[in-house]
Design a protein around this motif. Structure first.
Motif, short mmCIF file in Angstrom:
data_model
loop_
_atom_site.label_atom_id
_atom_site.label_comp_id
_atom_site.label_asym_id
_atom_site.label_seq_id
_atom_site.Cartn_x
_atom_site.Cartn_y
_atom_site.Cartn_z
N PHE A 159 -5.56 3.44 -5.73
CA PHE A 159 -5.78 1.99 -5.78
C PHE A 159 -6.74 1.58 -6.90
O PHE A 159 -7.04 0.39 -7.06
CB PHE A 159 -6.32 1.49 -4.43
N GLN A 177 -7.05 0.93 1.53
CA GLN A 177 -6.13 1.82 2.23
C GLN A 177 -5.63 1.17 3.52
O GLN A 177 -4.43 1.24 3.84
CB GLN A 177 -6.82 3.15 2.55
N HIS A 217 -3.10 -1.45 2.73
CA HIS A 217 -1.84 -0.82 2.33
C HIS A 217 -1.08 -0.32 3.55
O HIS A 217 0.14 -0.51 3.66
CB HIS A 217 -2.14 0.33 1.37
#
Length: 342
Positions: free
Chosen positions: A158, A330, A333
């Motif tokens: 990322f 995270q 996502h």
């Protein structure tokens, strides 16, 4: 001769050494000089200067006419000289601004490099420098590193994209005027290509035999020794008729097929890598930024989740603050993946 034009040109063409033209005024000055009416007027003055110079060189005139032409020539030369000085000042000012922008970007690149090196140390990863090109005065042009360890790509995937910096230069006019400059650095994160082990199942193959083709006579094989191998999942075809032995032709065809499948898989990996690189690089415009580091306000803002972190120096050490932000990315996502599945 326009006295107003002369006054304006004199006012907007100060000596560059004093650096009295600030960025906003330089834009106004540049727009003024690009005005069509101003351009036409300057051209007429230049044409007039050439015409007067030519007449004076011919010398066929009275003394009073000569004095009048000389006076007019002096006025025209003043306008042209002021115009040229203004253009020179604008060009040199643009060069100074470019140098300031470049220095800010190079300094920020080094800070980003140090941040990821610190994060690798914090996560107990191996940090191998593959390329490091330093810039003047402690900055960094670009660098390439290989980071290996537990779940490295999961944590760093990322971080790829455009990182924007906003800061006041430490020295110079912008420092005294507290003017904020903006720059960007592009971070590209790519996974290490995996080693490809080509395993071909017998059920995925169709093996055909045929007589080898040749020019005739003894070069024509009277048995079906030539072999054609078709990989059914991909449609890849390989054939061999080099040998009189069908077994040798079969082994050679399988080796060629395995090499072609390997080449195909590696090509797909390269395309995926290039696609990921293009996506992270983007247009390198500030509008494509994923994160902003604002030094004057002592904050880091990740624009993908709207997360704001204070203590920018602590964040750039690459420790717990960076880990917390990546964990938030995270989680977002993972939520998006669950939403897509449902």
């Amino acid at each position: 001769m326009s006295a107003a034009l002369m006054r304006i040109l004199r006012r907007v063409s100060p000596r560059l050494q004093t650096v009295r033209i600030c960025r906003s005024n330089s834009h106004k000055t540049e727009d003024f000089l690009k005005n069509e009416a101003v351009q036409r007027r300057i051209k007429r003055v230049m044409d007039e200067q050439k015409s007067i110079t030519a007449r004076l060189e011919r010398g066929q005139m009275t003394e009073s006419d000569r004095r009048a032409l000389n006076q007019t020539l002096v006025e025209a030369s003043r306008v042209i000289n002021a115009f040229e000085k203004t253009q020179l000042a604008l060009r040199e000012l643009a060069e100074i601004q470019t140098l300031i922008h470049r220095d800010i970007c190079q300094q920020f690149t080094r800070e980003i490099f140090d941040m990821y090196q610190g994060f690798a140390c914090y996560k107990h990863w191996d940090f191998e420098v593959c390329n490091y090109t330093p810039a003047d005065y402690g900055g960094l042009h670009h660098a390439a590193v290989r980071i290996s360890g537990d779940s490295v790509f999961r944590w760093l995937r990322f971080e790829g994209g455009t990182h924007r910096v906003q800061r006041i230069p430490e020295v110079g006019l912008s420092s005294r005027m507290q003017r904020i400059h903006t720059g960007t650095v592009t971070v590209i994160v790519l996974p290490q290509p995996r080693e490809v082990d080509i395993h071909i199942a017998a059920k995925d193959l169709r093996i055909d035999t045929f007589r080898s083709r040749g020019a005739g006579g003894q070069s024509v094989n009277t048995t079906d020794s030539a072999v054609r191998v078709v990989h059914l999942p991909t449609g890849t075809v390989s054939e061999c008729q080099q040998f009189r032995s069908q077994l040798k032709n079969r082994d050679t065809a399988l080796r060629v097929l395995r090499a072609r499948l390997y080449q195909c898989i590696m090509g797909q990996q390269r395309e995926q890598t290039h696609s990921a690189r293009r996506q992270q690089v983007g247009s390198r415009c500030q509008s494509d930024r994923i994160r902003t580091y604002n030094f004057s306000q002592d904050r880091v803002t990740d624009h993908r989740v709207g997360h704001v972190t204070r203590d920018i120096k602590g964040f750039l050490r690459g420790g717990e603050d960076l880990e917390d932000l990546i964990r938030i990315l995270q989680e977002k996502h993972d939520l998006l993946r669950l939403h897509d599945i449902s």
